[in-house]
Design a protein around this motif. Structure first.
Motif, mmCIF file in Angstrom:
data_model
loop_
_atom_site.group_PDB
_atom_site.id
_atom_site.type_symbol
_atom_site.label_atom_id
_atom_site.label_comp_id
_atom_site.label_asym_id
_atom_site.label_seq_id
_atom_site.Cartn_x
_atom_site.Cartn_y
_atom_site.Cartn_z
ATOM 1 N N PRO A 99 0.811 -1.226 0.000
ATOM 2 C CA PRO A 99 0.000 0.000 0.000
ATOM 3 C C PRO A 99 0.843 1.274 0.000
ATOM 4 O O PRO A 99 0.348 2.351 -0.347
ATOM 5 N N GLU A 100 2.121 1.157 0.389
ATOM 6 C CA GLU A 100 2.992 2.333 0.467
ATOM 7 C C GLU A 100 3.820 2.537 -0.806
ATOM 8 O O GLU A 100 4.722 3.366 -0.839
ATOM 9 N N ARG A 101 3.527 1.777 -1.861
ATOM 10 C CA ARG A 101 4.288 1.888 -3.107
ATOM 11 C C ARG A 101 3.467 2.586 -4.178
ATOM 12 O O ARG A 101 2.231 2.508 -4.196
ATOM 13 N N SER A 102 4.174 3.244 -5.076
ATOM 14 C CA SER A 102 3.506 3.886 -6.203
ATOM 15 C C SER A 102 3.131 2.849 -7.244
ATOM 16 O O SER A 102 3.671 1.736 -7.262
ATOM 17 N N ALA A 103 2.196 3.208 -8.108
ATOM 18 C CA ALA A 103 1.881 2.387 -9.278
ATOM 19 C C ALA A 103 2.775 2.873 -10.413
ATOM 20 O O ALA A 103 3.102 4.057 -10.486
ATOM 21 N N ILE A 104 3.168 1.944 -11.285
ATOM 22 C CA ILE A 104 4.033 2.308 -12.408
ATOM 23 C C ILE A 104 3.331 1.897 -13.700
ATOM 24 O O ILE A 104 2.993 0.725 -13.885
ATOM 25 N N VAL A 105 3.118 2.874 -14.550
ATOM 26 C CA VAL A 105 2.484 2.620 -15.841
ATOM 27 C C VAL A 105 3.521 2.884 -16.930
ATOM 28 O O VAL A 105 4.161 3.942 -16.933
ATOM 29 N N THR A 106 3.704 1.930 -17.820
ATOM 30 C CA THR A 106 4.630 2.093 -18.938
ATOM 31 C C THR A 106 3.839 2.498 -20.168
ATOM 32 O O THR A 106 2.858 1.840 -20.529
ATOM 33 N N VAL A 107 4.253 3.604 -20.779
ATOM 34 C CA VAL A 107 3.598 4.085 -21.992
ATOM 35 C C VAL A 107 4.625 4.166 -23.116
ATOM 36 O O VAL A 107 5.817 4.337 -22.873
ATOM 37 N N SER A 108 4.158 4.030 -24.333
ATOM 38 C CA SER A 108 5.053 4.093 -25.490
ATOM 39 C C SER A 108 4.501 5.067 -26.514
ATOM 40 O O SER A 108 3.284 5.151 -26.731
ATOM 41 N N GLY A 109 5.411 5.810 -27.115
ATOM 42 C CA GLY A 109 5.037 6.776 -28.145
ATOM 43 C C GLY A 109 6.210 7.037 -29.054
ATOM 44 O O GLY A 109 7.182 6.260 -29.094
ATOM 45 N N ASP A 110 6.151 8.139 -29.778
ATOM 46 C CA ASP A 110 7.235 8.483 -30.699
ATOM 47 C C ASP A 110 8.561 8.684 -29.976
ATOM 48 O O ASP A 110 9.634 8.467 -30.542
ATOM 49 N N ALA A 111 8.477 9.126 -28.719
ATOM 50 C CA ALA A 111 9.692 9.381 -27.939
ATOM 51 C C ALA A 111 10.259 8.120 -27.303
ATOM 52 O O ALA A 111 11.269 8.164 -26.612
ATOM 53 N N GLY A 112 9.597 6.974 -27.529
ATOM 54 C CA GLY A 112 10.053 5.728 -26.944
ATOM 55 C C GLY A 112 9.190 5.304 -25.780
ATOM 56 O O GLY A 112 8.073 5.805 -25.586
ATOM 57 N N SER A 113 9.721 4.401 -24.964
ATOM 58 C CA SER A 113 8.981 3.859 -23.825
ATOM 59 C C SER A 113 9.311 4.656 -22.560
ATOM 60 O O SER A 113 10.481 4.951 -22.294
ATOM 61 N N THR A 114 8.275 4.987 -21.794
ATOM 62 C CA THR A 114 8.452 5.816 -20.593
ATOM 63 C C THR A 114 7.752 5.184 -19.398
ATOM 64 O O THR A 114 6.628 4.676 -19.517
ATOM 65 N N LEU A 115 8.415 5.226 -18.244
ATOM 66 C CA LEU A 115 7.816 4.786 -16.985
ATOM 67 C C LEU A 115 7.185 5.992 -16.306
ATOM 68 O O LEU A 115 7.852 7.017 -16.107
ATOM 69 N N VAL A 116 5.914 5.874 -15.941
ATOM 70 C CA VAL A 116 5.216 6.948 -15.241
ATOM 71 C C VAL A 116 4.884 6.462 -13.841
ATOM 72 O O VAL A 116 4.118 5.498 -13.672
ATOM 73 N N PHE A 117 5.468 7.100 -12.843
ATOM 74 C CA PHE A 117 5.251 6.739 -11.437
ATOM 75 C C PHE A 117 4.098 7.589 -10.900
ATOM 76 O O PHE A 117 4.155 8.827 -10.955
ATOM 77 N N ILE A 118 3.064 6.936 -10.378
ATOM 78 C CA ILE A 118 1.847 7.642 -9.978
ATOM 79 C C ILE A 118 1.454 7.269 -8.554
ATOM 80 O O ILE A 118 1.483 6.086 -8.172
#
Length: 457
Positions: A99-118
């Protein structure tokens, strides 16, 4: 791992001196070639052993959160991630491990793959970082030198094989022969060469088995040996249980193509396809439902789930925790929500289990803190062996020359060494080839060209 301190005339009077000299010479050449690679493996390996601690301290600002109200749904977090990286699409979602950890969503686009910490409670974006720029990922890629391309990665594979050679030859050289010190004790002071010789020998003797273990359990990741062993096990039904895929349609993709973290045994396992017939009468279930199915199936918190990339794709959820018994991967039909393939560690054939266990211990995960600090101590022993070997060589070498140990008096000893090299080449082709080249260069070039013979004397 050690060398000798005796003078050449004394050595030649001892029975088996030719074999001793030949092995000493092998040990020296192997050490000379492998030291930079071993230092890199030990230093980056030490960092990777403490990846969780690094994430919880240095990168706490993006990995840690304060629990509050009900967490947001995965689909909502996915929307937030795509908004943070306009023009991108979600490729995977990492369920918070606690419960104390962030969620991590990986998105991909023209700039490549990015990790989004939320923050899963407030929806606040804590950080964004390129998937290939994340600290522990970079450390792992430097560890194998894969960051610099395929050829450097193969050099690391050769170095891993040489590490095994160094351990075996080092134990032979360390084995007590009339000396009263340098077996389990260190003689002299740092000003004397014998101090560094003994420290090198004793370190290698005590840590040799663990160094050998790290070398051989690291081989599955290697580009040539690892991929060929993986293919051989798969073709003989000794890697992952292929029968689990018998009743489902399979895509051209393999598991490592879609999941951010995947077990070695199932890296090349095919990804199933969703039932297109069902798709005609059903809408996609969505990420929320897929996460719910994964949790209901028993995947422990912290799992990754890859989203379908097209209409025939599946949701693929996987968790590879410290506890091997909880290792699990499930492919879920995106329309019916039905698990198509569900595989756990307990279902692996014996070789798959053995390799996964070795990898888990290699990464310091199998026995908790004891395992972690044992592997860290082994990494420190590798660094110490490299440093003491360099200092010992520097103190021994004649001025202006490399100071290679003398060749064996009996040339016939090389018949046995060539045989050993060939056998090793069959087990570890790239390292074996490097050994054969090393012997050939030593015999055909260094010892036949006077300037080189003097320089290497």
């Amino acid at each position: 791992m050690s060398t000798t301190t005796s003078a050449a005339p004394v050595e030649s009077a001892v029975p088996g001196a030719s074999l001793y000299r030949a092995i000493w010479r092998w040990h020296f050449f192997a050490g000379l070639l492998v030291v930079p690679f071993m230092l890199n493996l030990a230093i980056t390996g030490s960092l990777y052993l403490f990846k969780d601690e690094i994430n919880d301290s240095v990168f706490a600002y993006r990995n840690g959160v304060v629990t509050s109200r009900q967490a947001l749904a995965p689909e909502k977090l996915a929307e937030i991630a795509t908004a943070a990286a306009p023009g991108s699409a979600v490729t995977s979602y990492k369920d918070p491990a606690t419960p104390e950890r962030s969620a991590i969503v990986t998105v991909s686009g023209d700039a490549g793959s990015t990790l989004v910490f939320i923050n899963p409670y407030s929806g606040k974006v804590l950080d964004t970082v390129g998937s290939t720029e994340e600290f522990n990922y970079v450390v792992k890629r430097i560890h194998s030198l894969a960051l610099f391309g395929g050829f450097p990665n193969k050099l690391t594979e050769i170095a891993g094989g040489f590490a095994m050679v160094l351990v075996v030859t080092g134990i032979y050289l360390w084995w007590p022969r009339r000396q009263t010190g340098g077996v389990v004790t260190v003689r002299g002071t740092p000003a004397r060469r014998v101090f560094w010789r003994d420290l090198h020998a004793v370190t290698g003797a005590f840590a040799g088995v663990l160094i050998f273990f790290l070398a051989i359990t690291g081989m599955p990741w290697s580009g040539y040996w690892g991929s060929n062993v993986q293919a051989w096990l798969g073709s003989h039904d000794l890697g992952y249980p292929t029968q689990l895929w018998d009743d489902v349609p399979k895509s051209q993709k393999v598991t490592e193509d879609i999941l951010p973290v995947v077990g070695w045994t199932v890296e090349q396992a095919p990804v199933p396809l969703s039932d297109i017939v069902v798709a005609q009468s059903n809408r996609p279930t969505g990420l929320n439902k897929a996460v719910e199915v994964a949790k209901s199936a028993g995947l422990t918190p912290g799992f990754d789930i890859a989203l379908p990339s097209d209409e025939a794709g599946v949701y693929s959820a996987a968790i590879y925790p410290d506890d091997l018994s909880k290792e699990r991967m499930i492919h879920i039909d995106q329309y019916s929500g039905k698990p198509l393939v569900d595989i756990s560690y307990g279902q692996y054939p014996i070789f798959g289990k053995a390799i996964e266990w070795g990898i888990n211990v290699h990464q310091g995960q199998e026995f908790g803190r004891v395992n972690q600090f044992l592997m860290f101590a082994t990494c420190l022993a590798i660094v110490l062996s490299c440093v003491t070997g360099i200092v010992m060589w520097w103190k021994r070498r004649p001025s202006g020359r490399v100071g290679v140990p003398p060749p064996p008096p009996q040339r016939s000893v090389y018949i046995g060494l060539w045989t050993i090299a060939v056998v090793f080449a069959l087990a570890f082709p790239l390292t074996g080839l490097a050994i054969l080249v090393m012997i050939a260069v030593d015999r055909a070039i260094i010892r036949t060209i006077p300037p080189l013979r003097r320089a290497f004397a």
